[in-house]
Design a protein around this motif. Sequence first.
Motif, PDB file in Angstrom:
ATOM      1  N   VAL A   1       0.768  -1.529  -0.191  1.00  0.00           N
ATOM      2  CA  VAL A   1       0.210   0.086   0.142  1.00  0.00           C
ATOM      3  C   VAL A   1       0.689   0.859  -0.285  1.00  0.00           C
ATOM      4  N   ARG A   2       1.545   1.298   0.819  1.00  0.00           N
ATOM      5  CA  ARG A   2       2.911   2.655   0.937  1.00  0.00           C
ATOM      6  C   ARG A   2       3.367   3.139  -0.655  1.00  0.00           C
ATOM      7  N   GLN A   3       3.770   1.269  -1.311  1.00  0.00           N
ATOM      8  CA  GLN A   3       4.084   1.553  -2.360  1.00  0.00           C
ATOM      9  C   GLN A   3       3.242   2.202  -3.920  1.00  0.00           C
ATOM     10  N   ARG A   4       1.961   1.992  -3.175  1.00  0.00           N
ATOM     11  CA  ARG A   4       1.328   2.780  -3.934  1.00  0.00           C
ATOM     12  C   ARG A   4       0.873   3.611  -3.412  1.00  0.00           C
ATOM     13  N   VAL A   5       0.920   4.359  -2.298  1.00  0.00           N
ATOM     14  CA  VAL A   5       0.427   6.077  -2.198  1.00  0.00           C
ATOM     15  C   VAL A   5       1.899   6.465  -3.108  1.00  0.00           C
ATOM     16  N   VAL A   6       3.676   6.172  -2.722  1.00  0.00           N
ATOM     17  CA  VAL A   6       4.313   6.996  -3.844  1.00  0.00           C
ATOM     18  C   VAL A   6       4.110   6.959  -5.051  1.00  0.00           C
ATOM     19  N   ALA A   7       3.533   5.929  -5.397  1.00  0.00           N
ATOM     20  CA  ALA A   7       3.551   5.779  -7.830  1.00  0.00           C
ATOM     21  C   ALA A   7       2.118   6.552  -7.271  1.00  0.00           C
ATOM     22  N   ALA A   8       1.462   6.876  -6.833  1.00  0.00           N
ATOM     23  CA  ALA A   8       0.092   7.841  -6.453  1.00  0.00           C
ATOM     24  C   ALA A   8       0.934   8.825  -6.982  1.00  0.00           C
ATOM     25  N   ALA A   9       1.524   9.161  -5.971  1.00  0.00           N
ATOM     26  CA  ALA A   9       2.462  10.919  -5.103  1.00  0.00           C
ATOM     27  C   ALA A   9       3.473  11.876  -7.055  1.00  0.00           C
ATOM     28  N   VAL A  10       2.858  12.777  -6.743  1.00  0.00           N
ATOM     29  CA  VAL A  10       3.589  13.646  -7.885  1.00  0.00           C
ATOM     30  C   VAL A  10       5.057  13.885  -6.552  1.00  0.00           C
ATOM     31  N   PRO A  11       5.807  14.019  -7.729  1.00  0.00           N
ATOM     32  CA  PRO A  11       7.326  14.931  -7.088  1.00  0.00           C
ATOM     33  C   PRO A  11       7.684  15.975  -7.270  1.00  0.00           C
TER      34      PRO A  11
END
Length: 230
Positions: free
Chosen positions: A25-35
Amino acid sequence: MEMRLPEPGDALTGVDMFAGLEPEVRQRVVAAAVPRTYRKGQLLFVENDPGESLIILRRGAVAVFRTAPTGERAILTVMRPPDVLGEVSLLDASTRSTSAEAIEDTAALALSRPAFMELVHSNARILDAVMRSLGALIRRLTEQNADHVFLDLPGRVAKTLVRLAGESQAPMITIELNQSQLAEMAGGSRQSVNQAIGSFANRGWLRTEGRRIVVTDVPALRRRAGMSER
């Protein structure tokens, strides 16, 4: 200067709001976020902007402030990684209630409101963390209001410096905040704050180095602010 971001797998390390999530789930959060990156002095958002994203700080420092109709600014707090900004406007779908400015070169992740709300609805631990964050915000605002009633300006300056020093146990703590910003945070004029800083310097509690303040005696500042000893 180029700013390197940590590896994606480390992006949420230390962020309380996401601490209880499973790794996938953490990885999905990171994937959905924009740097995003912000240079010192750049605004992340301003009051009344749409509250479209949660900002997860990864590097740097951000001053959160309100602006009066006269143009005067009051800095409410300074946030550093792993703090997050913007959860209030995401929850009630309202506009931003504050502005935020990078006071150091800053790197962050921006998580959209739809992605954030999906997480809140599907993970009770995130909702608990959001409630703790809101509780901390209310306590901080209540304490700041009390400080303006019960503390004189030098006391507020001392307390502001203690807060900015954080949990550091170093003998000397450098605070990257100029005296104008410190005045905005303590709620006083620059001249009055400069006088308080000069008084503390004469006592050996700190020294100034250009636009920086180096704190050398946190316990003394805590006593001047009426704070309990650790």
